[in-house]
Design a protein around this motif. Sequence first.
Motif, PDB file in Angstrom:
ATOM      1  N   ALA A 376      32.878  46.644  32.382  1.00 20.22           N
ATOM      2  CA  ALA A 376      33.143  45.236  32.688  1.00 20.22           C
ATOM      3  C   ALA A 376      34.150  45.110  33.832  1.00 20.22           C
ATOM      4  CB  ALA A 376      33.653  44.516  31.443  1.00 20.22           C
ATOM      5  N   VAL A 377      35.205  45.912  33.814  1.00 18.51           N
ATOM      6  CA  VAL A 377      36.209  45.852  34.881  1.00 18.51           C
ATOM      7  C   VAL A 377      35.565  46.155  36.225  1.00 18.51           C
ATOM      8  CG1 VAL A 377      38.257  46.985  35.821  1.00 18.51           C
ATOM      9  CG2 VAL A 377      38.192  46.349  33.412  1.00 18.51           C
ATOM     10  N   SER A 378      34.696  47.159  36.245  1.00 19.91           N
ATOM     11  CA  SER A 378      34.038  47.539  37.493  1.00 19.91           C
ATOM     12  C   SER A 378      33.128  46.428  38.004  1.00 19.91           C
ATOM     13  CB  SER A 378      33.243  48.830  37.290  1.00 19.91           C
ATOM     14  OG  SER A 378      32.514  49.168  38.441  1.00 19.91           O
ATOM     15  N   ARG A 379      32.332  45.845  37.122  1.00 20.53           N
ATOM     16  CA  ARG A 379      31.396  44.803  37.537  1.00 20.53           C
ATOM     17  C   ARG A 379      32.115  43.515  37.941  1.00 20.53           C
ATOM     18  NH1 ARG A 379      26.509  45.426  33.015  1.00 20.53           N
ATOM     19  NH2 ARG A 379      25.610  47.336  33.891  1.00 20.53           N
ATOM     20  N   LEU A 380      33.184  43.173  37.228  1.00 16.67           N
ATOM     21  CA  LEU A 380      33.937  41.971  37.581  1.00 16.67           C
ATOM     22  C   LEU A 380      34.640  42.134  38.929  1.00 16.67           C
ATOM     23  CD1 LEU A 380      35.452  41.089  34.083  1.00 16.67           C
ATOM     24  CD2 LEU A 380      33.789  39.720  35.355  1.00 16.67           C
ATOM     25  N   ALA A 381      35.060  43.361  39.228  1.00 20.03           N
ATOM     26  CA  ALA A 381      35.734  43.605  40.510  1.00 20.03           C
ATOM     27  C   ALA A 381      34.828  43.244  41.676  1.00 20.03           C
ATOM     28  CB  ALA A 381      36.165  45.063  40.605  1.00 20.03           C
ATOM     29  N   GLY A 382      33.517  43.428  41.510  1.00 20.75           N
ATOM     30  CA  GLY A 382      32.568  43.062  42.554  1.00 20.75           C
ATOM     31  C   GLY A 382      32.494  41.576  42.806  1.00 20.75           C
ATOM     32  N   LEU A 383      33.037  40.786  41.873  1.00 16.77           N
ATOM     33  CA  LEU A 383      33.084  39.330  42.035  1.00 16.77           C
ATOM     34  C   LEU A 383      34.472  38.854  42.427  1.00 16.77           C
ATOM     35  CD1 LEU A 383      31.028  38.369  38.826  1.00 16.77           C
ATOM     36  CD2 LEU A 383      30.189  38.440  41.179  1.00 16.77           C
ATOM     37  N   GLY A 384      35.382  39.790  42.654  1.00 14.28           N
ATOM     38  CA  GLY A 384      36.749  39.412  43.002  1.00 14.28           C
ATOM     39  C   GLY A 384      37.573  38.989  41.800  1.00 14.28           C
ATOM     40  N   ILE A 385      37.151  39.391  40.598  1.00 15.62           N
ATOM     41  CA  ILE A 385      37.823  39.022  39.349  1.00 15.62           C
ATOM     42  C   ILE A 385      38.518  40.266  38.812  1.00 15.62           C
ATOM     43  CG2 ILE A 385      37.494  38.157  37.002  1.00 15.62           C
ATOM     44  CD1 ILE A 385      34.924  36.770  38.053  1.00 15.62           C
ATOM     45  N   THR A 386      39.837  40.181  38.562  1.00 17.43           N
ATOM     46  CA  THR A 386      40.613  41.363  38.202  1.00 17.43           C
ATOM     47  C   THR A 386      41.399  41.152  36.910  1.00 17.43           C
ATOM     48  OG1 THR A 386      42.427  40.570  39.601  1.00 17.43           O
ATOM     49  CG2 THR A 386      40.856  42.103  40.595  1.00 17.43           C
ATOM     50  N   PRO A 387      41.553  42.207  36.093  1.00 26.03           N
ATOM     51  CA  PRO A 387      42.316  42.066  34.847  1.00 26.03           C
ATOM     52  C   PRO A 387      43.805  41.911  35.105  1.00 26.03           C
ATOM     53  CG  PRO A 387      41.594  44.332  35.131  1.00 26.03           C
ATOM     54  CD  PRO A 387      40.939  43.533  36.218  1.00 26.03           C
ATOM     55  N   TRP A 388      44.460  41.067  34.319  1.00 28.01           N
ATOM     56  CA  TRP A 388      45.917  40.873  34.381  1.00 28.01           C
ATOM     57  C   TRP A 388      46.633  42.108  33.869  1.00 28.01           C
ATOM     58  CZ3 TRP A 388      49.403  39.691  30.100  1.00 28.01           C
ATOM     59  CH2 TRP A 388      50.656  39.215  30.509  1.00 28.01           C
ATOM     60  N   VAL A 389      46.089  42.720  32.834  1.00 29.04           N
ATOM     61  CA  VAL A 389      46.584  43.976  32.298  1.00 29.04           C
ATOM     62  C   VAL A 389      45.372  44.712  31.751  1.00 29.04           C
ATOM     63  CG1 VAL A 389      47.009  43.092  29.957  1.00 29.04           C
ATOM     64  CG2 VAL A 389      48.322  45.040  30.794  1.00 29.04           C
ATOM     65  N   LEU A 390      45.403  46.046  31.780  1.00 31.42           N
ATOM     66  CA  LEU A 390      44.304  46.829  31.231  1.00 31.42           C
ATOM     67  C   LEU A 390      44.662  47.179  29.788  1.00 31.42           C
ATOM     68  CD1 LEU A 390      41.549  47.950  32.028  1.00 31.42           C
ATOM     69  CD2 LEU A 390      42.680  50.123  32.559  1.00 31.42           C
ATOM     70  N   PRO A 391      44.026  46.558  28.806  1.00 32.05           N
ATOM     71  CA  PRO A 391      44.391  46.793  27.408  1.00 32.05           C
ATOM     72  C   PRO A 391      44.090  48.234  26.979  1.00 32.05           C
ATOM     73  CG  PRO A 391      43.040  44.812  27.648  1.00 32.05           C
ATOM     74  CD  PRO A 391      42.949  45.560  28.937  1.00 32.05           C
ATOM     75  N   ARG A 392      44.841  48.698  25.996  1.00 30.44           N
ATOM     76  CA  ARG A 392      44.602  50.043  25.480  1.00 30.44           C
ATOM     77  C   ARG A 392      43.509  50.055  24.414  1.00 30.44           C
ATOM     78  NH1 ARG A 392      50.211  50.601  22.031  1.00 30.44           N
ATOM     79  NH2 ARG A 392      49.507  49.539  20.147  1.00 30.44           N
ATOM     80  N   GLY A 393      43.097  48.885  23.967  1.00 28.96           N
ATOM     81  CA  GLY A 393      42.073  48.788  22.935  1.00 28.96           C
ATOM     82  C   GLY A 393      41.565  47.364  22.825  1.00 28.96           C
ATOM     83  N   GLY A 394      40.742  47.109  21.803  1.00 31.06           N
ATOM     84  CA  GLY A 394      40.209  45.775  21.596  1.00 31.06           C
ATOM     85  C   GLY A 394      39.087  45.439  22.550  1.00 31.06           C
ATOM     86  N   PHE A 395      38.624  44.191  22.484  1.00 33.46           N
ATOM     87  CA  PHE A 395      37.480  43.819  23.327  1.00 33.46           C
ATOM     88  C   PHE A 395      37.769  42.683  24.297  1.00 33.46           C
ATOM     89  CE2 PHE A 395      36.382  42.250  18.918  1.00 33.46           C
ATOM     90  CZ  PHE A 395      36.690  40.920  19.086  1.00 33.46           C
ATOM     91  N   TYR A 396      39.038  42.293  24.453  1.00 31.39           N
ATOM     92  CA  TYR A 396      39.335  41.211  25.372  1.00 31.39           C
ATOM     93  C   TYR A 396      39.869  41.724  26.715  1.00 31.39           C
ATOM     94  CZ  TYR A 396      38.999  37.923  21.468  1.00 31.39           C
ATOM     95  OH  TYR A 396      38.560  37.177  20.411  1.00 31.39           O
ATOM     96  N   LEU A 397      39.494  41.011  27.784  1.00 35.56           N
ATOM     97  CA  LEU A 397      40.067  41.172  29.110  1.00 35.56           C
ATOM     98  C   LEU A 397      40.541  39.802  29.581  1.00 35.56           C
ATOM     99  CD1 LEU A 397      37.632  43.464  31.173  1.00 35.56           C
ATOM    100  CD2 LEU A 397      39.976  44.010  30.474  1.00 35.56           C
ATOM    101  N   TRP A 398      41.795  39.722  29.995  1.00 36.29           N
ATOM    102  CA  TRP A 398      42.360  38.485  30.540  1.00 36.29           C
ATOM    103  C   TRP A 398      42.361  38.653  32.054  1.00 36.29           C
ATOM    104  CZ3 TRP A 398      43.129  33.710  29.279  1.00 36.29           C
ATOM    105  CH2 TRP A 398      44.142  32.925  29.822  1.00 36.29           C
ATOM    106  N   CYS A 399      41.521  37.899  32.732  1.00 37.18           N
ATOM    107  CA  CYS A 399      41.249  38.170  34.143  1.00 37.18           C
ATOM    108  C   CYS A 399      41.622  37.008  35.055  1.00 37.18           C
ATOM    109  CB  CYS A 399      39.767  38.501  34.334  1.00 37.18           C
ATOM    110  SG  CYS A 399      39.288  40.066  33.571  1.00 37.18           S
TER     111      CYS A 399
END
Length: 458
Positions: A376-399
């Motif tokens: 997800a991080v890789s695919r979102l980066a192609g849209l210019g969308i980046t995570p605020w923090v890279l979580p160590r677990g779980g299923f949420y990304l705050w972008c």
Amino acid sequence: MAGTKTERLIEALRDRIAARALGPGDRMPSIRRFAEQMKVSPSTVVEAYDRLAAEGVIRARRGAGFYVAESPPALRTLGTATTPKARAVDPFWVSRQSMDARAGSLQPGCGWLPEDWMPHEALRRGLRQLAKAETTVLTNYATARGSPALRRCLLGRFAAENLQATPDQLMLTASASQAMDLICRLLLRPGDTVLVDDPGYFNFRALLRAHQVEVLGVPYTRDGPDLVAFEAALAHAPRLYLTNSALHNPTGATLAPTVAHRVLGLAAAHDLTIVEDDTFVDLDPDPTPRLAVLDGLERVLRIGGFSKTLSASMRCGYIAGRADWIEALVDLQVATSFGGPSPVTTELLSSVLAGGGYRRYIADLHRRLNGARKTAVSRLAGLGITPWVLPRGGFYLWCRFPDGIDTGDFAQGAMQKNLMLAPGNVFSPSHSASRFMRFNVTQMQDPQIYEVMREVLG
């Protein structure tokens, strides 16, 4: 057409009645003749007729067969009702769009695992075992504190993380949300002030609105609440602070130990009670001490549930806290619900949790989550969308979205294309997160999600 033979038959009959091929007062086809026509057994027709009669769509006349009701209920509205799209994008908008989503819709904004990620085979085995359970499990009310078997399981899990709790410090509830509601009923009065994280779990705010209290947001950092803002907020004499300590919802951040100790010190100095929602505990691959553990359940109430890892259909939650609080909360649950969660639910959950298969399932889930997060991080980066923090677990990304994009407007546009998202300001009491979005990485496997987002971005 999906479903069992009976379900398909019921749908066919509903269609005939809705189309007025069978009108009010008309006699239904005889069981034998209709069975031959539809190439099913007579018993299947009998079951279909009985279900339609239970719904009030048709009526049985003794010795004369079945007839369409003179005023049959609406046949389609229950299945097709959706949340009005014109309403404001608020916590209720996200929740209702998620729960009422049409079949086939894309839901990277929802808060649960996909069906095929859940341990459905273990649940099916548990259900088969329940069929052989004692009659009391199938027919009786729950005990006041809930299933002893599930509570023993939870106490063992607490002990493994050095949270020493006694049986009188734990109760079961119908869900983690109900656990929070009971605590609010017990400890809050209209007009009280409650602290929440900004951004923080949106349903906290929805629930607090129902309790008519003042909500005060504390900015959340990558290490936990901003301590300067937290201390300043204590001047308002808040009664509660609601938070997630690890795998924070929505950010995925984890509370730093130094921040945790300072928060507990300030809470003690200002007589503040903390409610720690640890629903995501099993999704944490490397757990750190929680507030409840550091505090020893003196002024921290821990709540949690099982819908994120086991089943959202088998709702069950819990509250761990001071024995006197638990005693009062048990009485409150008896008064409002006449007991805790269904024994059928709790016996099923305890049987799944007690098996070694659950540990293997969680280990595999961590691996799958790690892979889905990277993708997800890789695919979102192609849209210019980046995570605020890279979580160590779980299923949420705050972008964070590109400059100039309001994620509330973006979510409204995406909804028109059958894509359900969770925009940032839904999580922010101060409405300061208009460039952010919460994504569920497990719900982002379909490439169409990214195609739709690219279209909406323009």
